[in-house]
Design an enzyme around this catalytic site. Structure first.
Site: not given
Length: 436
Positions: A123, A144
């Site tokens: 990210e 995740e």
């Protein structure tokens, strides 16, 4: 207590180049590659300090990279335990605010992904204008969903905008659910996550050269905007596939699909807020907290042998799995890969068992094609899988794992049948994805 590494620091180095002043920012926790860079509160404070310094000089560009063999592997999982919804939301806000400031820097930024990049590591790289990746990188992923969460620092919004909805669904939802599959460098390049692939020997030099060329060419800031007109349809089909696999038992994959679909119509700030709400709901929840506990138990305590009782461990020479559905198959494959012992499956029909054995053989073949397993070893492991419809197949098992439908009456019936055929000292475990 988990064996924690030192906090990651963002170290700023000034580079005088032919185009002017360039910032080299290195993420480094001072440890070797076995303790990778993570983002906890102290790391984010370090990033904030560096971003403040980048506002004080006439910088022309920034190159962001990691320590040897590691870029960054995301949020510090030690800070996830017993977290409240409000703290989860604030953690999301902090990452969005700081990573967003990287995106908004007034000069060109390039992330040089020199090693493993997972979760928040991906990210932070997505918030840069350009990305290079070393050919040696073997772990590039947003795992995740595998932990009962969603990429919460912009991943669900920036990935679709960069590579499109279909690739985003595969990367964020489907790969984590397929035994946490990760991309290698060539795959990341082909999928559109990176702009260039360089060999490790000259990786940083070539990445810097690319940054300087972009500055000289006047390329300017970049805002990827993939065509997301198909996002709703892509996510609808993905939900249907999830229903067939999970039957709604795990909330994180569905929430991730909602966020990916929203990326086609929301402004980025709206997407950030939606990620924060998702984190507040998911992170304190039982599935995410159980995953954090399991991670600490398996990945960390096993390495330190903390709290191991003073008795001789029992050998596991044969493992039984009750069921032949997706979860049962995944458990069987994991046991084969880790323990290399015979595995026996039992279900209501031989057809279901044979289908599960075929699936396991295909998955082992996939590992061979990815050079993660030798052909001979794959054939050997595949030969260890047997099964049938009778409970007697579990005779002689040292460990039996239950993976049947989520009904307590069914589970109780399973263990009643097992007691008839297994030895009194066998270890049996119940697989539970949610409580009722």
């Amino acid at each position: 207590m988990a064996d924690r590494s030192s906090p990651t620091q963002f170290k700023l180095q000034r580079l005088d180049t032919r185009v002017g002043l360039v910032a080299l920012v290195t993420m480094d926790n001072g440890e070797d590659w076995q303790k990778p860079n993570t983002f906890g509160e102290e790391a984010l404070r370090s990033l904030e300090e560096v971003l403040g310094r980048l506002r004080t000089r006439d910088w022309r560009g920034m190159l962001l990279t990691g320590k040897p063999f590691v870029f960054a592997v995301g949020a510090d999982i030690d800070e996830f335990g017993e977290i409240t919804p409000e703290r989860a939301r604030l953690g999301g806000e902090a990452g969005h605010e700081l990573f967003g400031r990287i995106r908004d820097l007034p000069f060109i930024t390039l992330a040089a992904i020199n090693g493993a990049a997972l979760g928040g590591g991906v990210e932070i790289a997505l918030h840069c204008d350009y990305r290079t990746i070393a050919s040696s990188v073997r772990h590039f992923a947003c795992p995740e969903v595998f932990l009962g969460l969603i990429p919460g620092w912009g991943g669900t919004q920036l990935v679709p905008q960069l590579v499109g909805a279909e690739q985003a669904v595969k990367f964020i939802v489907e790969n984590p659910l397929r035994q946490n599959r990760m991309l290698r460098a060539p795959q990341a390049l082909e999928a559109g996550f990176a702009d260039a692939l360089f060999e490790p020997v000259e990786f940083l030099d070539e990445s810097l050269a690319m940054l300087l060329e972009k500055i000289e060419d006047g390329a300017g800031k970049r805002r990827p905007a993939a065509d997301l007109s198909d996002a709703a349809e892509v996510c609808r089909k993905a939900r249907a596939r999830l229903d067939g696999q999970l039957h709604g038992a795990a909330p994180a994959p569905y929430r991730a699909l909602d966020l990916i679909e929203g990326a086609g119509s929301w402004a980025l700030e709206e997407g950030y807020r939606a990620e924060e709400e998702a984190l507040a709901d998911l992170l304190p929840g039982p599935q995410a907290q159980a995953s954090v506990y399991a991670f600490n138990l398996v990945e960390r305590r096993a390495k330190r042998a903390a709290g191991v009782p003073g008795v001789e461990p029992r050998h596991v020479r044969k493992v039984g799995v009750v069921g032949a559905g997706l979860m049962a198959r995944q458990l069987a494959l994991l046991v084969l890969h880790r323990l290399e012992v015979p595995v026996v499956l039992r279900d209501l029909s031989q057809e279901q068992v044979d289908e599960a054995r075929s699936w396991i053989a295909d998955e082992l073949g996939d590992l061979v094609r990815k050079d993660r397993l030798g052909e001979g070893k794959a054939r050997f492991l595949s030969s260890l899988v047997t099964g049938g419809t009778e409970w007697e197949v579990f005779a002689g098992c040292d460990l039996v794992l239950e993976a049947v439908f989520e009904e307590m009456a069914v589970k109780k019936g399973v263990f009643a049948e097992l007691e008839r055929v297994v030895s009194p000292d066998v270890c049996s475990a119940r697989n539970t994805r949610r409580s009722r």
